[in-house]
Design a protein around this motif. Structure first.
Motif, PDB file in Angstrom:
ATOM      1  N   LEU A  99       0.822  -1.199   0.000  1.00 22.55           N
ATOM      2  CA  LEU A  99       0.000   0.000   0.000  1.00 22.55           C
ATOM      3  C   LEU A  99       0.860   1.253   0.000  1.00 22.55           C
ATOM      4  N   PRO A 100       0.320   2.355  -0.548  1.00 23.99           N
ATOM      5  CA  PRO A 100       1.053   3.625  -0.463  1.00 23.99           C
ATOM      6  C   PRO A 100       0.957   4.226   0.930  1.00 23.99           C
ATOM      7  N   VAL A 101       1.907   5.065   1.288  1.00 26.14           N
ATOM      8  CA  VAL A 101       1.876   5.801   2.548  1.00 26.14           C
ATOM      9  C   VAL A 101       1.265   7.173   2.290  1.00 26.14           C
ATOM     10  N   ILE A 102       0.307   7.545   3.137  1.00 24.38           N
ATOM     11  CA  ILE A 102      -0.338   8.850   3.016  1.00 24.38           C
ATOM     12  C   ILE A 102      -0.295   9.561   4.365  1.00 24.38           C
ATOM     13  N   HIS A 103      -0.626  10.856   4.352  1.00 26.48           N
ATOM     14  CA  HIS A 103      -0.903  11.567   5.585  1.00 26.48           C
ATOM     15  C   HIS A 103      -2.393  11.398   5.857  1.00 26.48           C
ATOM     16  N   HIS A 104      -2.730  10.620   6.880  1.00 26.87           N
ATOM     17  CA  HIS A 104      -4.127  10.326   7.186  1.00 26.87           C
ATOM     18  C   HIS A 104      -4.848  11.631   7.532  1.00 26.87           C
ATOM     19  N   PRO A 105      -5.910  11.974   6.817  1.00 27.55           N
ATOM     20  CA  PRO A 105      -6.574  13.267   7.043  1.00 27.55           C
ATOM     21  C   PRO A 105      -7.012  13.501   8.481  1.00 27.55           C
ATOM     22  N   ARG A 106      -7.595  12.475   9.107  1.00 24.66           N
ATOM     23  CA  ARG A 106      -8.051  12.655  10.480  1.00 24.66           C
ATOM     24  C   ARG A 106      -6.871  12.812  11.434  1.00 24.66           C
ATOM     25  N   ALA A 107      -5.780  12.089  11.172  1.00 23.99           N
ATOM     26  CA  ALA A 107      -4.583  12.233  12.005  1.00 23.99           C
ATOM     27  C   ALA A 107      -4.015  13.638  11.884  1.00 23.99           C
ATOM     28  N   VAL A 108      -4.025  14.201  10.672  1.00 29.79           N
ATOM     29  CA  VAL A 108      -3.563  15.578  10.476  1.00 29.79           C
ATOM     30  C   VAL A 108      -4.439  16.537  11.268  1.00 29.79           C
ATOM     31  N   GLU A 109      -5.740  16.316  11.261  1.00 28.33           N
ATOM     32  CA  GLU A 109      -6.652  17.166  12.024  1.00 28.33           C
ATOM     33  C   GLU A 109      -6.354  17.103  13.518  1.00 28.33           C
ATOM     34  N   ILE A 110      -6.117  15.890  14.018  1.00 32.04           N
ATOM     35  CA  ILE A 110      -5.830  15.722  15.447  1.00 32.04           C
ATOM     36  C   ILE A 110      -4.541  16.445  15.827  1.00 32.04           C
ATOM     37  N   LEU A 111      -3.510  16.283  15.015  1.00 31.03           N
ATOM     38  CA  LEU A 111      -2.233  16.925  15.305  1.00 31.03           C
ATOM     39  C   LEU A 111      -2.334  18.444  15.194  1.00 31.03           C
ATOM     40  N   THR A 112      -3.091  18.916  14.218  1.00 29.63           N
ATOM     41  CA  THR A 112      -3.258  20.361  14.043  1.00 29.63           C
ATOM     42  C   THR A 112      -3.966  20.968  15.245  1.00 29.63           C
ATOM     43  N   ALA A 113      -5.032  20.300  15.700  1.00 29.09           N
ATOM     44  CA  ALA A 113      -5.780  20.815  16.848  1.00 29.09           C
ATOM     45  C   ALA A 113      -4.931  20.799  18.113  1.00 29.09           C
ATOM     46  N   TYR A 114      -4.088  19.790  18.255  1.00 24.95           N
ATOM     47  CA  TYR A 114      -3.297  19.649  19.480  1.00 24.95           C
ATOM     48  C   TYR A 114      -2.050  20.529  19.474  1.00 24.95           C
ATOM     49  N   LEU A 115      -1.393  20.621  18.326  1.00 31.94           N
ATOM     50  CA  LEU A 115      -0.097  21.296  18.260  1.00 31.94           C
ATOM     51  C   LEU A 115      -0.180  22.737  17.769  1.00 31.94           C
ATOM     52  N   GLY A 116      -1.200  23.063  17.003  1.00 30.92           N
ATOM     53  CA  GLY A 116      -1.327  24.423  16.497  1.00 30.92           C
ATOM     54  C   GLY A 116      -0.122  24.837  15.677  1.00 30.92           C
ATOM     55  N   ASP A 117       0.456  25.989  16.021  1.00 34.93           N
ATOM     56  CA  ASP A 117       1.602  26.521  15.284  1.00 34.93           C
ATOM     57  C   ASP A 117       2.852  25.659  15.418  1.00 34.93           C
ATOM     58  N   ARG A 118       2.866  24.731  16.360  1.00 33.49           N
ATOM     59  CA  ARG A 118       4.047  23.879  16.535  1.00 33.49           C
ATOM     60  C   ARG A 118       4.072  22.714  15.555  1.00 33.49           C
ATOM     61  N   LEU A 119       3.020  22.554  14.762  1.00 32.46           N
ATOM     62  CA  LEU A 119       2.974  21.461  13.786  1.00 32.46           C
ATOM     63  C   LEU A 119       3.852  21.820  12.593  1.00 32.46           C
ATOM     64  N   ASN A 120       5.024  21.183  12.541  1.00 30.07           N
ATOM     65  CA  ASN A 120       5.945  21.385  11.430  1.00 30.07           C
ATOM     66  C   ASN A 120       6.045  20.113  10.600  1.00 30.07           C
ATOM     67  N   GLU A 121       6.920  20.099   9.615  1.00 29.88           N
ATOM     68  CA  GLU A 121       7.047  18.946   8.731  1.00 29.88           C
ATOM     69  C   GLU A 121       7.464  17.690   9.496  1.00 29.88           C
ATOM     70  N   ALA A 122       8.341  17.868  10.478  1.00 24.71           N
ATOM     71  CA  ALA A 122       8.788  16.710  11.257  1.00 24.71           C
ATOM     72  C   ALA A 122       7.623  16.107  12.027  1.00 24.71           C
ATOM     73  N   ARG A 123       6.861  16.938  12.729  1.00 24.44           N
ATOM     74  CA  ARG A 123       5.746  16.413  13.523  1.00 24.44           C
ATOM     75  C   ARG A 123       4.632  15.869  12.634  1.00 24.44           C
ATOM     76  N   LEU A 124       4.532  16.392  11.427  1.00 24.30           N
ATOM     77  CA  LEU A 124       3.521  15.894  10.506  1.00 24.30           C
ATOM     78  C   LEU A 124       3.788  14.458  10.090  1.00 24.30           C
ATOM     79  N   ARG A 125       5.039  14.006  10.251  1.00 21.46           N
ATOM     80  CA  ARG A 125       5.360  12.611   9.960  1.00 21.46           C
ATOM     81  C   ARG A 125       4.549  11.638  10.821  1.00 21.46           C
ATOM     82  N   MET A 126       4.091  12.112  11.965  1.00 27.43           N
ATOM     83  CA  MET A 126       3.329  11.244  12.859  1.00 27.43           C
ATOM     84  C   MET A 126       1.925  10.955  12.325  1.00 27.43           C
TER      85      MET A 126
END
Length: 254
Positions: A99-126
């Motif tokens: 399977l291909p690797v994607i950025h899971h949309p809901r996971a991105v939403e969770i990280l954005t809500a939790y991290l705010g401005d601290r969400l960078n490319e490195a943290r987006l890997r999660m």
């Protein structure tokens, strides 16, 4: 996955743990997850049958995942889902499933809500995971784990892994719990009990008996653990083991 735990009708429900990370193999980090997972699964009626440790290499992760997911009901992985370049569990598991690797949309939403401005490319890997993966809640640090097929991917940090395992547990089917009782053979060495213990094991085919020696600096003690899914069978074997221990201890005292 079911919404509630279900019984498997007497068939054992089996599992494997796959620990991922160079730091475990180098000894820099001491694994604290295998034992916890083993005890947790035993308590809910899932038999942990195998544990492996693999390095941060995509092909080796994929090979291990494919071998284990074909053999056991469930696979639980720990490690390699953080924000750094060597966190490549998503790549390895995706490779195993083709399977291909994607950025899971809901996971991105969770990280954005939790991290705010601290969400960078490195943290987006999660938020990276195989396409089609389902999220596993992380009540500790929010960055989710995920499942694909019968493979559950969890963090390596023990407190986070434990929270994820709590979130996973209600979705698992379970079998009949393994019962166990320990008979302490104080003053006995394994060599003292080995022969007669074999006879007891042969006489009780529905039971598993293990011996575990300890030395406190003064004397040996061998703990004899009797395990079975049938309480009556376990009790019968326990009685024979207790009688053996009492007889051997009396001989030592004489």
């Amino acid at each position: 996955m079911s919404d509630g735990r279900t019984e498997s009708g007497g068939e054992p429900v089996t599992a494997a743990v796959l620990v991922i990370g160079d730091e475990i193999l180098s000894g820099r980090t001491k694994d604290r997850n295998i034992g916890y997972i083993a005890e947790y699964l035993t308590n809910i009626g899932v038999d942990l049958r195998e544990a492996r440790v693999v390095p941060d290499v995509v092909e080796e992760i994929a090979d291990a995942v494919n071998a284990l997911r074909a053999r056991y009901t469930y696979v639980f992985t720990t490690g390699g889902i953080g924000p750094t370049h060597d966190d490549i569990t998503a790549d390895g598991v995706a490779h195993a499933f083709g399977l291909p690797v994607i950025h899971h949309p809901r996971a991105v939403e969770i990280l954005t809500a939790y991290l705010g401005d601290r969400l960078n490319e490195a943290r987006l890997r999660m938020a990276r995971m195989p396409e089609g993966a389902e999220l596993i809640e992380n009540a500790v640090s929010k960055a989710p784990g995920w499942r694909i097929g019968n493979v559950h991917v969890m963090a390596g940090i023990p407190s986070v892994m434990q929270a994820m395992l709590d979130a996973i547990a209600p979705t698992l089917k379970t079998g009949q719990k393994m019962l166990s009782v320990t008979v302490e053979g104080r003053g006995l060495k394994e060599g003292d009990v080995g022969g007669p213990l074999t006879e007891i094991q042969t006489a009780h085919p529905g039971v598993m008996i293990g011996s575990y020696p300890r030395f406190d600096g003064k004397r040996f003690t061998t703990a004899l653990v009797v395990r079975s899914r049938d309480a009556a069978l376990m009790a019968a074997a326990q009685a024979d083991v207790e009688a053996l221990v009492a007889r051997l201890q009396a001989e030592i005292e004489d």
